[in-house]
Design a protein around this motif. Structure first.
Motif, PDB file in Angstrom:
ATOM      1  N   GLY A  11       0.823  -1.206   0.000  1.00 50.04           N
ATOM      2  CA  GLY A  11       0.000   0.000   0.000  1.00 50.04           C
ATOM      3  C   GLY A  11       0.859   1.258   0.000  1.00 50.04           C
ATOM      4  O   GLY A  11       0.532   2.258  -0.633  1.00 50.04           O
ATOM      5  N   GLU A  31     -14.311   7.087  -5.494  1.00 49.27           N
ATOM      6  CA  GLU A  31     -14.220   6.253  -4.291  1.00 49.27           C
ATOM      7  C   GLU A  31     -13.147   5.188  -4.444  1.00 49.27           C
ATOM      8  O   GLU A  31     -12.444   4.854  -3.484  1.00 49.27           O
ATOM      9  CB  GLU A  31     -15.577   5.594  -4.003  1.00 49.27           C
ATOM     10  CG  GLU A  31     -16.622   6.575  -3.470  1.00 49.27           C
ATOM     11  CD  GLU A  31     -18.060   6.089  -3.615  1.00 49.27           C
ATOM     12  OE1 GLU A  31     -18.949   6.731  -3.051  1.00 49.27           O
ATOM     13  OE2 GLU A  31     -18.288   5.074  -4.323  1.00 49.27           O
ATOM     14  N   MET A  34      -9.937   6.717  -3.619  1.00 44.92           N
ATOM     15  CA  MET A  34      -9.791   6.995  -2.182  1.00 44.92           C
ATOM     16  C   MET A  34      -9.548   5.718  -1.367  1.00 44.92           C
ATOM     17  O   MET A  34      -9.055   5.769  -0.238  1.00 44.92           O
ATOM     18  CB  MET A  34     -11.053   7.694  -1.651  1.00 44.92           C
ATOM     19  CG  MET A  34     -11.177   9.136  -2.136  1.00 44.92           C
ATOM     20  SD  MET A  34     -12.877   9.709  -1.994  1.00 44.92           S
ATOM     21  CE  MET A  34     -12.918  10.223  -0.298  1.00 44.92           C
ATOM     22  N   LEU A  35      -9.922   4.550  -1.943  1.00 40.95           N
ATOM     23  CA  LEU A  35      -9.863   3.295  -1.193  1.00 40.95           C
ATOM     24  C   LEU A  35      -8.473   2.969  -0.626  1.00 40.95           C
ATOM     25  O   LEU A  35      -8.346   2.694   0.573  1.00 40.95           O
ATOM     26  CB  LEU A  35     -10.390   2.155  -2.080  1.00 40.95           C
ATOM     27  CG  LEU A  35     -10.542   0.781  -1.423  1.00 40.95           C
ATOM     28  CD1 LEU A  35     -11.571   0.837  -0.290  1.00 40.95           C
ATOM     29  CD2 LEU A  35     -10.978  -0.268  -2.459  1.00 40.95           C
ATOM     30  N   PRO A  36      -7.376   3.041  -1.439  1.00 40.30           N
ATOM     31  CA  PRO A  36      -6.053   2.725  -0.866  1.00 40.30           C
ATOM     32  C   PRO A  36      -5.664   3.707   0.235  1.00 40.30           C
ATOM     33  O   PRO A  36      -4.955   3.342   1.175  1.00 40.30           O
ATOM     34  CB  PRO A  36      -5.102   2.857  -2.064  1.00 40.30           C
ATOM     35  CG  PRO A  36      -5.970   2.768  -3.271  1.00 40.30           C
ATOM     36  CD  PRO A  36      -7.292   3.320  -2.883  1.00 40.30           C
ATOM     37  N   ASP A  38      -7.756   4.980   2.365  1.00 40.04           N
ATOM     38  CA  ASP A  38      -8.456   4.479   3.556  1.00 40.04           C
ATOM     39  C   ASP A  38      -7.715   3.293   4.145  1.00 40.04           C
ATOM     40  O   ASP A  38      -7.585   3.168   5.355  1.00 40.04           O
ATOM     41  CB  ASP A  38      -9.885   4.032   3.200  1.00 40.04           C
ATOM     42  CG  ASP A  38     -10.813   5.206   2.928  1.00 40.04           C
ATOM     43  OD1 ASP A  38     -10.502   6.306   3.424  1.00 40.04           O
ATOM     44  OD2 ASP A  38     -11.813   5.026   2.220  1.00 40.04           O
ATOM     45  N   PHE A  39      -7.207   2.413   3.244  1.00 39.23           N
ATOM     46  CA  PHE A  39      -6.513   1.227   3.736  1.00 39.23           C
ATOM     47  C   PHE A  39      -5.256   1.595   4.498  1.00 39.23           C
ATOM     48  O   PHE A  39      -4.998   1.082   5.571  1.00 39.23           O
ATOM     49  CB  PHE A  39      -6.130   0.308   2.556  1.00 39.23           C
ATOM     50  CG  PHE A  39      -7.297  -0.444   1.952  1.00 39.23           C
ATOM     51  CD1 PHE A  39      -8.425  -0.740   2.710  1.00 39.23           C
ATOM     52  CD2 PHE A  39      -7.249  -0.869   0.629  1.00 39.23           C
ATOM     53  CE1 PHE A  39      -9.487  -1.449   2.157  1.00 39.23           C
ATOM     54  CE2 PHE A  39      -8.298  -1.572   0.068  1.00 39.23           C
ATOM     55  CZ  PHE A  39      -9.428  -1.865   0.836  1.00 39.23           C
ATOM     56  N   LEU A  40      -4.440   2.506   3.917  1.00 38.33           N
ATOM     57  CA  LEU A  40      -3.141   2.817   4.527  1.00 38.33           C
ATOM     58  C   LEU A  40      -3.272   3.826   5.673  1.00 38.33           C
ATOM     59  O   LEU A  40      -2.592   3.711   6.683  1.00 38.33           O
ATOM     60  CB  LEU A  40      -2.185   3.361   3.450  1.00 38.33           C
ATOM     61  CG  LEU A  40      -0.732   3.463   3.884  1.00 38.33           C
ATOM     62  CD1 LEU A  40      -0.144   2.060   4.071  1.00 38.33           C
ATOM     63  CD2 LEU A  40       0.097   4.233   2.862  1.00 38.33           C
ATOM     64  N   ARG A  48      -8.266  13.406   1.547  1.00 30.63           N
ATOM     65  CA  ARG A  48      -8.356  12.264   0.628  1.00 30.63           C
ATOM     66  C   ARG A  48      -9.182  12.589  -0.622  1.00 30.63           C
ATOM     67  O   ARG A  48      -8.772  12.301  -1.732  1.00 30.63           O
ATOM     68  CB  ARG A  48      -8.940  11.042   1.353  1.00 30.63           C
ATOM     69  CG  ARG A  48      -7.953  10.487   2.363  1.00 30.63           C
ATOM     70  CD  ARG A  48      -8.483   9.307   3.131  1.00 30.63           C
ATOM     71  NE  ARG A  48      -7.621   9.104   4.307  1.00 30.63           N
ATOM     72  CZ  ARG A  48      -7.891   8.299   5.313  1.00 30.63           C
ATOM     73  NH1 ARG A  48      -9.028   7.602   5.336  1.00 30.63           N
ATOM     74  NH2 ARG A  48      -7.063   8.188   6.330  1.00 30.63           N
ATOM     75  N   GLY A  66     -17.840  10.455 -10.454  1.00 30.98           N
ATOM     76  CA  GLY A  66     -19.006   9.939  -9.724  1.00 30.98           C
ATOM     77  C   GLY A  66     -19.570   8.666 -10.334  1.00 30.98           C
ATOM     78  O   GLY A  66     -20.518   8.087  -9.802  1.00 30.98           O
ATOM     79  N   ARG A  84      -5.703   5.326  -9.065  1.00 31.62           N
ATOM     80  CA  ARG A  84      -5.795   4.587  -7.806  1.00 31.62           C
ATOM     81  C   ARG A  84      -4.408   4.100  -7.373  1.00 31.62           C
ATOM     82  O   ARG A  84      -4.061   4.146  -6.194  1.00 31.62           O
ATOM     83  CB  ARG A  84      -6.741   3.397  -7.979  1.00 31.62           C
ATOM     84  CG  ARG A  84      -6.894   2.589  -6.718  1.00 31.62           C
ATOM     85  CD  ARG A  84      -7.867   1.448  -6.890  1.00 31.62           C
ATOM     86  NE  ARG A  84      -7.308   0.401  -7.752  1.00 31.62           N
ATOM     87  CZ  ARG A  84      -7.943  -0.723  -8.053  1.00 31.62           C
ATOM     88  NH1 ARG A  84      -9.182  -0.927  -7.608  1.00 31.62           N
ATOM     89  NH2 ARG A  84      -7.383  -1.628  -8.821  1.00 31.62           N
TER      90      ARG A  84
END
Lengths: 152, 785
Positions: A11, A31, A34-36, A38-40, A48, A66, A84
């Motif tokens: 990550g 989204e 933004m996911l990685p 959120d993970f890290l 973010r 969107g 991403r």
């Protein structure tokens, strides 16, 4: 290293771009970017969305932010996937046949994006069948039947 | 196909288990029903039930001969039943019914049989009905003390047990049935002769109108020969008096058994749909090789039929075993013997048909849909399954959800991604929950009804006197006993309603409290009004009496026979009473006046200072009454009564719990398979998340939250479904079992336990496959098909 720590290491240090984009189908493009983060958890919560938007903008798909992946074209999806991969600003980008599923015109755009990232100092490890890619890279290694064959 | 079933052994096993458990539930209910309804009837008919009973004084041989001579009457026998008490030395008094039988061996109507020990009893001996020993724990050879109104204490030897399947089970009535000879009855101080003529009619005795006609002919013969007539009773022909009770015992179990079956069908549908979704490639290959759709459908229908057959193989014998065990249990409860435990062939055939057809039917949708896919599409599945959210209103809402982290968004949206499966999983869980909550609610309503019965009675002890005594004498003696908060003297009478034809029917009690009584609450009125001090010929009836009189409502006028004289009464109101005999209330002053008992009482009713010590105080009051020459016939202790009812209902609660357990098991299986299918299908997605930096904990969090969301939603649906279902069941149950609706109560425990079970269980079932997927090396997970 354990799987979990490996994941965390990836990550932070590696961004991965897949042949089939592998975007989360239930998340919008924004989204997904933004996911990685959120993970890290390395990028502050408030920043973010702004960062994800600027990444999408950089690859020219901010307006698609969107949308869910299935309503985007292949090229748009792959751009979102590169955005991403850059979410946590990793020094290394690994791309597995990033243009294998795209037409030649769209592929050119993707290669151009990689070239620009490379100029900015990112290390990009690219696996591809496209012979023309050889002219764009600093170093290429051939693999035939599982063996490193020669330097192209 | 068989190889496929074997390779996916665990999945096949789960489908077979789910179908099988449902079949066991439905099958056991069918099996026990077929045994019980047949055997109950057989037992009842074996007692040679009376077509009618005529209550008349001093029935003798000449009257019996005259009755037997009536054309259409095939036989007549005399009996007597006296309500009294019995106890073991040093024990407590128990209510007893003494049946005086002139000829034990020559019975031909309403018979009872020898069970163990002596037959017939010698003079000075008593036979006790076998299940009545649950009320009076006596052993053969024990000495018991018997009492009948106006008789002294008589020691009798308990010499044998009898089996009387025609009577209501003794432990349900909490009465000890005793059988004695006329001479023993005389030794006990019994006065008067036999008072009941039981008649048998020619033919099959199933024509109620004919039975009634014969009953009244016999009554006319008795009256014309100078025997005072108390009434004629005509039971429903050919039906055990507790047929309804047995059906009631089966009713909630039937309903829940079939709900469990429906649950298993939904689960099977769900699992088969998940199997089909993983068969796309195979279907594509078969189509590419030239397999027609019909051919391919045949393969999958064959697979489902095979699973149905496997489920039947274990469900059929297990259902038969459980059904037989339950039949034995119910027969024990209702005191009848199972002469034959065989299950009719037609019942097996029905189960086989249900077992084979249901899985085929429920899997049709997924088989039809799955085999419709073109070969090209079946092969083009690559990367993450790109079917995201749909275009429905719900999808729109989900797409707009914001303000939560992306992992939680994934959980939320994934829960609704495969809507058909989500609906099936939810339906299965909700149905399971509805059964669970319904069972808990019915149980809780039973408890609440008993509680409300206890609280509605403002008295603890009722002493029924052997005859009418001066109220002031009895009250003064009672009030001298310490520990008593209040004592009242009530009037009362046994009365019968007189029909238009002048014939008296059902015998019931009118209770007549003084107008200022504090011991009856009018809070249970369902129609009309309570008694007023100035009411004269006015009664308030209870709901059980109202049920027996379908033609009577508030404002109706009824003719009542009280002590041989008929009088007109108006029904002012109807009260709801639970666990009581049919009965009515009237004002003390008026009733005592018209029955010639002014200033007299037949009931002393008590409230103790300490409810816990009521029985003790009651016994002291009885001793005080005996001291002033007042004979007490019956001693009703409310707390003991309530306790007995509670114990009695425990059995039912256990049966409900068994069904509940079954539902939890079936639900658990379904949920596990459905959740693991959900997670397995997303192995690749999980691999990608790992590749972009998700830790194991994060992935587990996503999957577990998704499962918990489904669990939580299903709980909400279960609560909505179970509400009307349990209200309906509770109502039916109360009406059939107690002839009064139960107080509906929701079991908070049921709601809490089920939300715990569904959410925690759902989360757990997702946890294990998610952990497996998360532990898989990223490279493998991404390549997973």
């Amino acid at each position: 290293m354990k799987e979990s720590r490996l994941a965390a290491w990836r990550g932070k240090n590696v961004g991965i771009v897949f042949q089939f984009f592998q975007l989360m189908p239930t998340l919008s493009a924004l989204e997904n970017v933004m996911l990685p983060m959120d993970f890290l958890g390395a990028i502050p919560l408030r920043e973010r969305r702004k960062r994800a938007l600027s990444l999408l903008e950089r690859f020219g798909i901010a307006e698609q932010g969107g949308k869910l992946p299935h309503s985007m074209s292949g090229g748009q999806q792959q751009r979102a996937a590169i955005a991403r991969a850059l979410a946590n600003d990793p020094p290394l980008l690994v791309a597995d046949e990033p243009t294998g599923n795209l037409d030649s015109k769209t592929s050119e755009g993707i290669f151009a994006a990689f070239k620009e990232l490379s100029r900015e100092g990112k290390t990009i490890l690219l696996v591809t069948h496209e012979r023309s890619a050889g002219s764009m890279v600093d170093r290429s290694v051939g693999i035939a039947d599982g063996l490193l064959s020669d330097q192209l | 196909m068989i190889r496929d079933l074997r390779i996916n052994g665990r999945r096949t096993f789960l489908v077979v288990l789910a179908i099988g458990i449902g079949l066991v539930g439905a099958g056991a209910v069918l099996d026990s029903y077929s045994i019980l309804s047949r055997e109950l009837q057989k037992n009842y008919l074996a007692t040679k039930p009376a077509a009618a009973s005529v209550m008349a004084e001093n029935v003798d041989e000449s009257l019996l001969a005259a009755v037997r001579a009536i054309p259409g009457i095939a036989g007549a026998e005399a009996r007597r039943k006296v309500v009294g008490r019995i106890m073991l030395p040093g024990g407590e008094w128990k209510p007893a019914w003494y049946f005086v039988v002139p000829d034990f061996d020559g019975q031909g109507i309403d018979t009872f049989l020898s069970d163990k020990g002596a037959w017939p009893p010698a003079d000075g001996e008593v036979l006790i009905e076998r299940v009545a020993l649950q009320v009076l724990p006596a052993a053969l050879g024990d000495t018991v003390i018997a009492r009948i109104p106006l008789g002294g204490r008589t020691k009798l030897r308990f010499s044998g047990t009898s089996y009387a399947p025609g009577l209501a089970p003794a432990m349900m009535e909490r009465v000890v049935y005793c059988f004695v000879t006329p001479r023993t009855f005389a030794m006990m101080g019994g006065r008067g002769g036999l008072d009941e003529i039981k008649i048998r009619v020619s033919g099959d005795g199933l024509d109620a109108a004919f039975n009634r006609k014969m009953g009244y002919k016999a009554a006319a013969v008795a009256t014309s020969s100078g025997h005072a007539l108390a009434g004629v009773q005509v039971p429903v022909p050919g039906r055990h008096p507790h047929y309804t009770q047995m059906m009631t015992l089966l009713y909630p179990l039937e309903a829940l058994g079939f709900m469990a079956f429906a649950l298993s069908a939904v689960l099977a549908a769900n699992m088969i749909s998940s199997i089909m979704s993983r068969q796309m490639k195979e279907i594509g290959i078969m189509k590419a090789l030239g397999g027609s759709r019909a051919r391919i459908m045949g393969i999958y229908y064959g697979m489902v039929a095979l699973m149905g057959a496997a489920a039947l193989a274990f469900a059929l014998p297990l259902a038969a075993l459980l059904g037989t065990l339950f039949a034995r249990f119910a027969a024990g409860m209702l005191n009848f013997r199972l002469y034959d435990e065989s299950i009719p062939f037609a019942v097996y055939a029905a189960q086989i048909a249900i077992g084979m057809l249901t899985p085929l039917l429920v899997s049709s949708l997924s088989i039809l849909k799955g085999t419709r896919i073109p070969a090209r599409e079946a092969f083009s599945d690559y990367g993450i399954d790109q079917r995201g959210l749909g275009r429905g209103a719900l999808d729109g809402i989900l797409e707009r959800v914001g303000g939560v982290s992306r992992p939680l968004l994934i959980s939320l949206r994934n829960a609704f991604r495969k809507k058909n499966r989500m609906i099936l999983t939810m339906a299965a869980l909700a149905l399971g929950g509805a059964v669970f909550i319904t069972a808990m609610n019915v149980n809780s309503s039973l408890g609440a009804s008993i509680e409300s019965r206890y609280n509605a009675s403002n008295y603890d002890i009722q002493l029924k006197l052997s005859k009418a005594y001066p109220a002031d004498v009895a009250l003064a003696a009672a009030r001298a006993v310490p520990g008593l908060r209040r004592a009242e003297a009530w009037g009362g009478a046994r009365v019968r309603r007189v029909g238009k034809d002048g014939a008296a029917d059902l015998d019931f009690a009118i209770t007549a409290p003084p107008y200022d009584s504090k011991m009856l609450s009018s809070s249970t009125l369902v129609a009309g009004r309570w008694l007023r001090p100035d009411d004269t010929s006015t009664i308030v009836i209870n709901q059980r009496l109202a049920l027996a009189w379908p033609d009577v409502g508030v404002g109706s006028r009824v003719s009542l026979r009280i002590g041989g004289a008929d009088s007109e009464w108006t029904v002012a109101g109807i009260v709801r009473e639970f666990l009581v005999e049919p009965g009515a209330y009237a004002n003390y002053l008026y009733l005592s006046k018209i029955s010639g008992q002014e200033g007299l009482t037949k009931n002393i009713v008590l409230i103790a200072d300490d409810r816990g010590k009521a029985a003790e105080v009651g016994e002291k009051v009885e001793a005080a009454l005996v001291g002033v020459g007042v004979d007490v016939a019956e001693f009703d202790d409310l707390a003991t009564f309530i306790e007995a009812v509670r114990e009695h209902l425990l059995v039912l609660a256990l049966a409900l719990a068994a069904i509940t357990l079954m539902v939890v098991v079936v639900g658990g299986i379904g949920l596990t398979s459905s959740m693991s299918a959900n997670v397995l299908e997303r192995t690749r997605e999980i691999g990608v998340m790992r590749a972009i930096g998700a830790r194991t904990g994060t992935i587990l969090g996503i999957v577990v939250s998704e499962c918990a969301i489904i669990g939580g939603l299903s709980w909400a649906v279960a609560v909505m479904v179970s509400w009307p279902v349990s209200a309906f069941l509770t109502d039916r149950f109360g009406m059939m079992f107690f002839e009064s609706p139960l107080t509906f109560a929701v079991s908070p425990l049921g709601l809490i336990v089920w939300i715990g079970l569904s959410v925690v269980f759902a989360a757990m079932t997702g946890f294990i496959p998610a952990l497996r997927a998360a532990k898989m090396p990223v490279r493998e997970a991404i390549a997973y098909e």
